[in-house]
Design an enzyme around this catalytic site. Structure first.
Site, PDB file in Angstrom:
ATOM      1  N   VAL A  79       0.702  -1.133  -0.090  1.00 34.03           N
ATOM      2  CA  VAL A  79       0.051   0.060  -0.348  1.00 34.03           C
ATOM      3  C   VAL A  79       0.771   1.318  -0.046  1.00 34.03           C
ATOM      4  O   VAL A  79       2.122   1.726   1.138  1.00 34.03           O
ATOM      5  CB  VAL A  79      -0.896  -0.036   1.137  1.00 34.03           C
ATOM      6  CG1 VAL A  79      -2.076  -1.026   1.097  1.00 34.03           C
ATOM      7  CG2 VAL A  79      -0.517  -0.275   2.099  1.00 34.03           C
ATOM      8  N   LYS A 103       8.999  -8.205  -2.910  1.00 32.27           N
ATOM      9  CA  LYS A 103       8.815  -6.875  -2.174  1.00 32.27           C
ATOM     10  C   LYS A 103      10.323  -6.549  -2.384  1.00 32.27           C
ATOM     11  O   LYS A 103      10.310  -4.969  -2.384  1.00 32.27           O
ATOM     12  CB  LYS A 103       8.665  -7.532  -0.384  1.00 32.27           C
ATOM     13  CG  LYS A 103       8.509  -5.969   0.757  1.00 32.27           C
ATOM     14  CD  LYS A 103       7.351  -4.747   0.065  1.00 32.27           C
ATOM     15  CE  LYS A 103       7.162  -4.231   0.232  1.00 32.27           C
ATOM     16  NZ  LYS A 103       6.641  -3.526   0.051  1.00 32.27           N
ATOM     17  N   ARG A 108      12.328   0.805  -7.867  1.00 29.01           N
ATOM     18  CA  ARG A 108      11.603   1.501  -8.441  1.00 29.01           C
ATOM     19  C   ARG A 108      12.327   2.800  -7.209  1.00 29.01           C
ATOM     20  O   ARG A 108      12.479   4.311  -8.727  1.00 29.01           O
ATOM     21  CB  ARG A 108      10.505   2.213  -7.027  1.00 29.01           C
ATOM     22  CG  ARG A 108       9.005   3.043  -7.523  1.00 29.01           C
ATOM     23  CD  ARG A 108       7.987   2.827  -7.189  1.00 29.01           C
ATOM     24  NE  ARG A 108       7.014   4.342  -7.484  1.00 29.01           N
ATOM     25  CZ  ARG A 108       6.825   4.802  -8.205  1.00 29.01           C
ATOM     26  NH1 ARG A 108       6.828   4.366  -9.344  1.00 29.01           N
ATOM     27  NH2 ARG A 108       6.237   6.153  -7.958  1.00 29.01           N
ATOM     28  N   HIS A 113       9.108   5.500 -26.234  1.00 27.97           N
ATOM     29  CA  HIS A 113       9.694   3.856 -27.234  1.00 27.97           C
ATOM     30  C   HIS A 113       8.284   3.621 -26.197  1.00 27.97           C
ATOM     31  O   HIS A 113       8.582   3.443 -25.510  1.00 27.97           O
ATOM     32  CB  HIS A 113      11.119   3.915 -27.343  1.00 27.97           C
ATOM     33  CG  HIS A 113      11.399   3.178 -27.830  1.00 27.97           C
ATOM     34  ND1 HIS A 113      11.503   1.686 -27.199  1.00 27.97           N
ATOM     35  CD2 HIS A 113      12.846   2.369 -28.691  1.00 27.97           C
ATOM     36  CE1 HIS A 113      11.755   0.727 -27.393  1.00 27.97           C
ATOM     37  NE2 HIS A 113      12.533   1.068 -28.671  1.00 27.97           N
ATOM     38  N   GLY A 131      11.970   9.900  -0.936  1.00 30.17           N
ATOM     39  CA  GLY A 131      11.518  10.045   0.922  1.00 30.17           C
ATOM     40  C   GLY A 131      10.629   7.883   0.597  1.00 30.17           C
ATOM     41  O   GLY A 131      10.130   7.668  -0.250  1.00 30.17           O
ATOM     42  N   CYS A 175       9.408   3.229   2.579  1.00 34.10           N
ATOM     43  CA  CYS A 175      10.047   1.942   2.106  1.00 34.10           C
ATOM     44  C   CYS A 175      11.356   1.970   0.797  1.00 34.10           C
ATOM     45  O   CYS A 175      12.430   1.693   0.928  1.00 34.10           O
ATOM     46  CB  CYS A 175       9.700   1.735   1.395  1.00 34.10           C
ATOM     47  SG  CYS A 175       6.878   2.083   1.726  1.00 34.10           S
TER      48      CYS A 175
HETATM   49  N1  SAJ Z   1      10.115   9.772  -7.016  1.00 33.56           N
HETATM   50  C1  SAJ Z   1       9.905  10.553  -7.687  1.00 33.56           C
HETATM   51  N2  SAJ Z   1      10.499  10.011  -9.222  1.00 33.56           N
HETATM   52  C2  SAJ Z   1       9.502   8.653  -9.171  1.00 33.56           C
HETATM   53  C3  SAJ Z   1       8.359   8.761  -7.915  1.00 33.56           C
HETATM   54  C4  SAJ Z   1       8.063   9.146  -6.924  1.00 33.56           C
HETATM   55  O1  SAJ Z   1      11.304  11.221  -7.638  1.00 33.56           O
HETATM   56  O2  SAJ Z   1       9.256   8.883 -10.920  1.00 33.56           O
HETATM   57  C5  SAJ Z   1       9.468   9.561  -4.981  1.00 33.56           C
HETATM   58  C6  SAJ Z   1       8.511   9.833  -4.285  1.00 33.56           C
HETATM   59  O3  SAJ Z   1       8.256  11.796  -4.692  1.00 33.56           O
HETATM   60  C7  SAJ Z   1       8.669   9.829  -2.955  1.00 33.56           C
HETATM   61  C8  SAJ Z   1       9.613   8.647  -3.464  1.00 33.56           C
HETATM   62  O4  SAJ Z   1       9.928   8.600  -4.324  1.00 33.56           O
HETATM   63  O5  SAJ Z   1       9.396  10.882  -2.753  1.00 33.56           O
HETATM   64  C9  SAJ Z   1       8.661   7.255  -2.912  1.00 33.56           C
HETATM   65  O6  SAJ Z   1       7.342   7.544  -3.472  1.00 33.56           O
HETATM   66  P1  SAJ Z   1       6.760   6.688  -3.973  1.00 33.56           P
HETATM   67  O7  SAJ Z   1       5.133   6.981  -4.688  1.00 33.56           O
HETATM   68  O8  SAJ Z   1       7.664   5.593  -5.490  1.00 33.56           O
HETATM   69  O9  SAJ Z   1       6.160   5.328  -2.977  1.00 33.56           O
HETATM   70  P2  SAJ Z   1       5.965   5.361  -1.933  1.00 33.56           P
HETATM   71  O10 SAJ Z   1       7.285   4.956  -0.555  1.00 33.56           O
HETATM   72  O11 SAJ Z   1       4.959   6.216  -0.972  1.00 33.56           O
HETATM   73  O12 SAJ Z   1       5.172   3.841  -1.925  1.00 33.56           O
HETATM   74  C10 SAJ Z   1       6.227   2.459  -2.124  1.00 33.56           C
HETATM   75  C11 SAJ Z   1       4.916   1.771  -3.039  1.00 33.56           C
HETATM   76  N3  SAJ Z   1       6.204   0.521  -4.024  1.00 33.56           N
HETATM   77  C12 SAJ Z   1       5.805   0.592  -5.566  1.00 33.56           C
HETATM   78  O13 SAJ Z   1       5.036   1.313  -5.625  1.00 33.56           O
HETATM   79  C13 SAJ Z   1       6.978  -0.479  -5.803  1.00 33.56           C
HETATM   80  C14 SAJ Z   1       3.875   1.148  -2.088  1.00 33.56           C
HETATM   81  O14 SAJ Z   1       3.368   0.526  -3.417  1.00 33.56           O
HETATM   82  C15 SAJ Z   1       4.696   0.226  -1.228  1.00 33.56           C
HETATM   83  O15 SAJ Z   1       3.664  -0.633  -0.742  1.00 33.56           O
HETATM   84  C16 SAJ Z   1       5.173   0.979  -0.359  1.00 33.56           C
HETATM   85  O16 SAJ Z   1       6.207   1.771  -1.495  1.00 33.56           O
HETATM   86  C17 SAJ Z   1       6.211   0.555   0.990  1.00 33.56           C
HETATM   87  O17 SAJ Z   1       4.910   0.517   1.856  1.00 33.56           O
HETATM   88  O18 SAJ Z   1       6.974  -1.158   0.405  1.00 33.56           O
END
Ligand code: SAJ
Length: 437
Positions: free
Chosen positions: A156, A206, A213, A244, A257, A260
């Site tokens: 989540v 996990k 990401r 592409h 941030g 996770c």
């Molecule tokens: N971010 C970027 N560039 C992007 C995408 C995100 O800079 O293209 C940054 C966001 O601003 C943020 C950070 O990355 O600071 C993390 O954000 P996020 O939306 O990637 O993820 P979280 O940490 O809110 O949630 C993630 C999710 N994992 C994935 O999408 C693979 C969620 O599904 C997991 O449940 C969660 O980690 C977890 O609890 O592990």
């Protein structure tokens, strides 16, 4: 009749999980060591900002399908299934499983024959079939024979927990086939899309998801740094690359941030330590951790180029949350940006419509107050509200019309057209007089 369920840990994962199971007719007892959380839950009040959670929690508590307690042993003793969703923090690269171990200690003391124990906390692969099974079997009961044990990673994203619990497919891995089957029976009550595997694979999956990401965002951030040297716009370049059919680059920003992505890659690194190439995981973390500092460099350049000293400069930070649309500030890059600016002697103002956190800087409660008299406005979080800002209006309030955009919330050409000096992460172009689009 649906099973009685106990959820250990009423945090960002455990509380929405408890509420969702309660909404499906389970009799749920949530357990937490924090009495304040327990009291709030029993009053039907959510301490989290999650869509749908307030109404669903109130409803579950008033119907008597959800209760909270600090007494883990009796909660486990009265349940047929136990879900563990406690924190497993990583500090200085070291995984701290102490909360999980203490939760397991309670479960061991009260485990019943026929019960299912499902672990949702993120753990190094091999933990469920190793440490967890060992602790629980100290009860004298055997996994797969007397009780069932599975790893079911949570997926989540804070802010959308309820929706994602109900719709995002889940991976379910038992320590044996009977455990997998039991866990599938439990989770199919809330989510029909379940994929069966073994516990160690589920744990690995996990770590793969969040590291995937983190690595991809690191690549995007690297492209931003290269774009600045090259004099091009990284957003334009990534959008074009993504036309592409087999390319899907993520987006750069002032840092990564949240609870996770900032920790799970370290668990993967530890698991693969010594394997050729595993350093790439740490390098990606270093790139992402560098981005708040790079943001500071851009701010310093912007001030210098406009003849403003950072000492005493009034700098408004838009966003304290770690990502757009949420109030969650855990591991937010904003904390680092604010800290560095305060250390440099700037007069820092933080505005975030979702949270009152300001990391020791002054907090204001409106956009107008943030822009007022500012020498520069820095966008750290991509909240939807920021995208709707009318630059021509707020620009009039500023002392100097300088934007440092970490998230491409503003169109550089629109900002330039409104008389702003536009600086942005990955924006290597120099806008001149004729650059209006
Ligand atoms: N971010 C970027 N560039 C992007 C995408 C995100 O800079 O293209 C940054 C966001 O601003 C943020 C950070 O990355 O600071 C993390 O954000 P996020 O939306 O990637 O993820 P979280 O940490 O809110 O949630 C993630 C999710 N994992 C994935 O999408 C693979 C969620 O599904 C997991 O449940 C969660 O980690 C977890 O609890 O592990």
């Amino acid at each position: 009749m649906k099973a009685r369920l106990c959820v250990l840990g009423l945090g960002h994962v455990g509380l929405p999980t408890a509420v969702v199971f309660a909404s499906k007719g389970f009799s749920v007892v949530g357990v937490d060591v924090d009495e304040r959380k327990v009291d709030l839950v029993n009053k039907g009040i959510s301490y989290l900002h999650e869509q749908y959670l307030d109404e669903m929690l109130r409803d579950a508590v008033s119907r008597g399908t959800l209760k909270a307690t600090t007494d883990a042993v009796s909660a486990v003793r009265n349940s047929e299934a136990v879900i563990i969703a406690v924190n497993t923090p990583v500090r200085g690269g070291v995984v701290d499983l102490s909360q999980l171990e203490s939760a397991l200690e309670y479960v061991r003391r009260a485990l019943r024959v026929g019960s299912l124990v499902a672990i949702e906390s993120t753990v190094p692969p091999g933990t469920t079939a190793g440490l967890v099974k060992r602790i629980l079997e100290e009860s004298g009961l055997r996994a797969e024979e007397d009780f069932y044990l599975a790893y079911v990673p949570e997926r989540v994203a804070p802010g959308r927990a309820i929706e994602e619990l109900l719709t995002v497919p889940r991976v379910v891995g038992g320590v044996g086939p009977k455990s997998t089957q039991k866990a599938i029976e439990l989770y199919s009550n809330v989510n029909p899309r379940l994929y069966a595997t073994d516990a160690t694979t589920a744990e690995f999956v996990k770590l793969i998801e969040n590291s995937f990401r983190d690595l991809n965002i690191a690549f995007a951030n690297l492209l931003a740094l290269i774009s600045e040297r090259l004099g091009v716009d990284v957003y334009e370049a990534i959008k074009l690359a993504n036309t592409h059919p087999r390319v899907n680059v993520h987006w750069p920003g002032p840092g990564v941030g949240g609870p996770c992505l900032t920790k799970d890659p370290y668990m993967l690194f530890k698991t693969g330590k010594g394997v050729f190439g595993s350093d790439i995981i740490l390098l990606a973390r270093r790139i992402n951790d560098y981005m708040p500092l790079h943001t500071i460099e851009i701010i310093k350049t912007a001030l210098r180029e406009n003849g403003i000293s950072i000492k005493g400069a009034r700098i408004a930070i838009l966003g304290a949350a770690y990502k757009g649309g949420v109030s969650d500030t855990r591991e937010s890059p904003s904390r680092i940006v604010v800290r560095e600016l305060l250390n440099a002697g700037a007069d820092v103002i933080v505005y975030d419509p979702y949270t009152s956190e300001s990391f020791g800087a002054k907090r204001v409660s409106s956009l107008e107050e943030a822009f007022k008299e500012a020498d520069a406005v820095v966008v750290v979080t991509d909240h939807p509200e920021f995208k709707r800002v009318d630059l021509s209006g707020v620009g009039k309030l500023m002392r100097h019309k300088i934007i440092v955009d970490g998230r491409r919330v503003f169109d550089p050409y629109v900002a330039h057209g409104e008389g702003f000096k536009y600086y942005g992460i990955g924006f290597g172009k120099r806008l001149t007089f004729n650059d209006n689009r």
